[in-house]
Motif scaffolding. Sequence first.
Motif, PDB file in Angstrom:
ATOM      1  N   ARG A  66      -7.639   5.842 -16.743  1.00 55.14           N
ATOM      2  CA  ARG A  66      -7.390   7.101 -16.042  1.00 55.14           C
ATOM      3  C   ARG A  66      -5.936   7.550 -16.199  1.00 55.14           C
ATOM      4  N   VAL A  67      -5.750   8.796 -16.646  1.00 49.70           N
ATOM      5  CA  VAL A  67      -4.412   9.385 -16.680  1.00 49.70           C
ATOM      6  C   VAL A  67      -4.017   9.730 -15.246  1.00 49.70           C
ATOM      7  N   VAL A  68      -2.853   9.210 -14.814  1.00 54.71           N
ATOM      8  CA  VAL A  68      -2.478   9.366 -13.403  1.00 54.71           C
ATOM      9  C   VAL A  68      -1.223  10.221 -13.214  1.00 54.71           C
ATOM     10  N   ASN A  69      -0.792  10.907 -14.260  1.00 51.78           N
ATOM     11  CA  ASN A  69       0.436  11.715 -14.165  1.00 51.78           C
ATOM     12  C   ASN A  69       0.508  12.557 -12.894  1.00 51.78           C
ATOM     13  N   HIS A  70      -0.619  13.172 -12.524  1.00 48.93           N
ATOM     14  CA  HIS A  70      -0.609  14.083 -11.385  1.00 48.93           C
ATOM     15  C   HIS A  70      -1.499  13.602 -10.231  1.00 48.93           C
ATOM     16  N   VAL A  71      -1.847  12.313 -10.277  1.00 50.56           N
ATOM     17  CA  VAL A  71      -2.657  11.725  -9.199  1.00 50.56           C
ATOM     18  C   VAL A  71      -1.731  11.300  -8.060  1.00 50.56           C
ATOM     19  N   PRO A  72      -2.006  11.698  -6.823  1.00 43.81           N
ATOM     20  CA  PRO A  72      -1.147  11.295  -5.697  1.00 43.81           C
ATOM     21  C   PRO A  72      -1.057   9.779  -5.576  1.00 43.81           C
ATOM     22  N   SER A  73       0.056   9.317  -5.055  1.00 39.31           N
ATOM     23  CA  SER A  73       0.307   7.878  -4.934  1.00 39.31           C
ATOM     24  C   SER A  73      -0.830   7.158  -4.206  1.00 39.31           C
ATOM     25  N   LYS A  74      -1.329   7.759  -3.121  1.00 37.55           N
ATOM     26  CA  LYS A  74      -2.347   7.092  -2.294  1.00 37.55           C
ATOM     27  C   LYS A  74      -3.671   6.927  -3.019  1.00 37.55           C
ATOM     28  N   ASP A  75      -3.871   7.695  -4.101  1.00 39.87           N
ATOM     29  CA  ASP A  75      -5.135   7.633  -4.834  1.00 39.87           C
ATOM     30  C   ASP A  75      -5.042   6.830  -6.131  1.00 39.87           C
ATOM     31  N   ARG A  76      -3.934   6.136  -6.328  1.00 39.95           N
ATOM     32  CA  ARG A  76      -3.751   5.398  -7.593  1.00 39.95           C
ATOM     33  C   ARG A  76      -4.280   3.972  -7.535  1.00 39.95           C
ATOM     34  N   ASP A  77      -4.651   3.500  -6.352  1.00 38.19           N
ATOM     35  CA  ASP A  77      -5.190   2.152  -6.181  1.00 38.19           C
ATOM     36  C   ASP A  77      -4.200   1.090  -6.652  1.00 38.19           C
ATOM     37  N   ILE A  78      -2.958   1.257  -6.198  1.00 39.44           N
ATOM     38  CA  ILE A  78      -1.931   0.241  -6.483  1.00 39.44           C
ATOM     39  C   ILE A  78      -1.325  -0.198  -5.149  1.00 39.44           C
ATOM     40  N   ALA A  79      -0.695  -1.376  -5.143  1.00 40.37           N
ATOM     41  CA  ALA A  79      -0.020  -1.877  -3.943  1.00 40.37           C
ATOM     42  C   ALA A  79       1.404  -2.252  -4.317  1.00 40.37           C
ATOM     43  N   MET A  80       2.346  -1.821  -3.480  1.00 35.77           N
ATOM     44  CA  MET A  80       3.756  -2.038  -3.800  1.00 35.77           C
ATOM     45  C   MET A  80       4.394  -2.992  -2.809  1.00 35.77           C
ATOM     46  N   VAL A  81       5.237  -3.893  -3.320  1.00 33.72           N
ATOM     47  CA  VAL A  81       5.992  -4.830  -2.483  1.00 33.72           C
ATOM     48  C   VAL A  81       7.473  -4.552  -2.715  1.00 33.72           C
ATOM     49  N   PHE A  82       8.193  -4.218  -1.642  1.00 34.30           N
ATOM     50  CA  PHE A  82       9.604  -3.850  -1.739  1.00 34.30           C
ATOM     51  C   PHE A  82      10.499  -5.023  -1.347  1.00 34.30           C
ATOM     52  N   GLN A  83      11.792  -4.913  -1.708  1.00 37.57           N
ATOM     53  CA  GLN A  83      12.740  -5.961  -1.334  1.00 37.57           C
ATOM     54  C   GLN A  83      12.992  -5.977   0.163  1.00 37.57           C
ATOM     55  N   SER A  84      12.757  -4.846   0.842  1.00 38.59           N
ATOM     56  CA  SER A  84      13.059  -4.749   2.273  1.00 38.59           C
ATOM     57  C   SER A  84      11.904  -5.230   3.163  1.00 38.59           C
ATOM     58  N   TYR A  85      10.815  -5.692   2.557  1.00 35.11           N
ATOM     59  CA  TYR A  85       9.595  -6.131   3.260  1.00 35.11           C
ATOM     60  C   TYR A  85       8.838  -4.965   3.886  1.00 35.11           C
ATOM     61  N   ALA A  86       9.568  -4.022   4.538  1.00 34.29           N
ATOM     62  CA  ALA A  86       8.958  -2.824   5.162  1.00 34.29           C
ATOM     63  C   ALA A  86       7.841  -3.194   6.141  1.00 34.29           C
ATOM     64  N   LEU A  87       8.103  -4.192   6.984  1.00 32.37           N
ATOM     65  CA  LEU A  87       7.126  -4.597   8.001  1.00 32.37           C
ATOM     66  C   LEU A  87       7.350  -3.799   9.282  1.00 32.37           C
ATOM     67  N   TYR A  88       6.289  -3.641  10.057  1.00 35.53           N
ATOM     68  CA  TYR A  88       6.393  -2.974  11.354  1.00 35.53           C
ATOM     69  C   TYR A  88       6.779  -4.013  12.405  1.00 35.53           C
ATOM     70  N   PRO A  89       7.977  -3.896  12.990  1.00 33.05           N
ATOM     71  CA  PRO A  89       8.461  -4.962  13.884  1.00 33.05           C
ATOM     72  C   PRO A  89       7.637  -5.123  15.153  1.00 33.05           C
ATOM     73  N   HIS A  90       6.954  -4.049  15.577  1.00 30.64           N
ATOM     74  CA  HIS A  90       6.202  -4.127  16.841  1.00 30.64           C
ATOM     75  C   HIS A  90       4.786  -4.658  16.646  1.00 30.64           C
ATOM     76  N   LEU A  91       4.374  -4.859  15.388  1.00 28.35           N
ATOM     77  CA  LEU A  91       3.024  -5.360  15.115  1.00 28.35           C
ATOM     78  C   LEU A  91       3.053  -6.847  14.795  1.00 28.35           C
ATOM     79  N   THR A  92       1.954  -7.537  15.082  1.00 30.40           N
ATOM     80  CA  THR A  92       1.836  -8.946  14.714  1.00 30.40           C
ATOM     81  C   THR A  92       1.652  -9.066  13.204  1.00 30.40           C
ATOM     82  N   VAL A  93       1.756 -10.294  12.715  1.00 30.03           N
ATOM     83  CA  VAL A  93       1.522 -10.557  11.290  1.00 30.03           C
ATOM     84  C   VAL A  93       0.123 -10.078  10.904  1.00 30.03           C
ATOM     85  N   TYR A  94      -0.864 -10.379  11.756  1.00 27.43           N
ATOM     86  CA  TYR A  94      -2.243  -9.963  11.488  1.00 27.43           C
ATOM     87  C   TYR A  94      -2.314  -8.446  11.314  1.00 27.43           C
ATOM     88  N   ASP A  95      -1.725  -7.721  12.253  1.00 26.13           N
ATOM     89  CA  ASP A  95      -1.817  -6.254  12.228  1.00 26.13           C
ATOM     90  C   ASP A  95      -1.001  -5.643  11.094  1.00 26.13           C
TER      91      ASP A  95
END
Length: 405
Positions: A66-95
Amino acid sequence: MAGVTFEDVSKIYPDGTRAVNDIDLEIEDAEFMVLVGPSGCGKTTALRMVAGLEDISEGVLRIGDRVVNHVPSKDRDIAMVFQSYALYPHLTVYDNIAFGLKLKKVPKDEIDKRVKDAAQVLGLDTFLKRKPRALSGGQRQRVAMGRAIVRNPQAFLMDEPLSNLDAKLRVQMRAEIAKLQSDLGVTTIYVTHDQVEAMTMGDRVAVMRKGELQQVATPQDLYDRPLNLFVGGFIGSPAMNLMEATLERANGSLSASLGSQSITLGEEAVSARSALKDYEGKQVILGIRPEDLEDAALAPDTPDDRRLKGEVLLREALGSEILVHFGTDANAAETDETRELRKDAGTEEVPSLEEGGVTMVGRFGSRSRIKQGEVAEVAVDTRALHFFDPETGLGIYESTKGAGS
């Protein structure tokens, strides 16, 4: 799962800056591809184009078929891991792990199964009720990984995920991420500035410089056969010693003159690089990796004409080995590539001595008794030398003379 393909992909900013220029790269299904290079080389921009966080100026980007040049990020079926972790501090690990699945309205039973399966794989089973503040850096990074895993994406994108961890934990997490990727078989693009990280984790490594791919190969091929001076100098720790040399023929053998000293190359070195004969009487850039230099006392069979001498300026004992810095009267290689490599390493100045010459680094065996201030006699493994054209920066390997004629 799916592969990712760049076809002449470029990113051009409004001011005309080409952050990424004409990248052609095919990342196979289930492959672990590492993008590595100095700061500002375009590796993160390339990753962000795959993620849909940067627009593509030119070329075609495919995820699977699939050509994804103009496909929105949420529809690309990819998962990103950042250096900052980007976790929600008020949620548990499970959540935190379940968050993306809840947004997609995945059934509760399915969410529970996926979260617990991921937690088991990552060793987080006993931490599911904790908040991020109660976790170590490595555990937080595992939670970020878990959030990506549960989505069962076509590809993982990782942007320097280990840069916030201390050195010991980075080594541990490197191994864990590499094993996890292998077990899951998910196509992974991993960006790092750390070439040791790149070499130890990637199935293949893509070295970038100034927005362009320099070489894409297995870690061992990059190390053994760098395509150019930049790759040779960037890959390896400590870095390759790079200096000017003149190739001369004496007594029927080709030798490399470094200041007042010379090294006889030997038939094995020359036959492996037939194009060296085209450089007789000419200047080249000689690269010697520290691990191909040894205390001559520990390599007594090395002929005298394959040895160098120099005063020991610094001795770093590391237990299993000793890094020995010694001075020679050779000239340091001075090119755009070597200047950029020094800038990236934070050593802007030419590694020269006050009276002229250059400091070389050798990786000696731990049994070496050489001391600071002494003149070291250093055995050179001439089979592993590297040669580069000073004009083009390209590695000198097979001769093309007569090819196709």
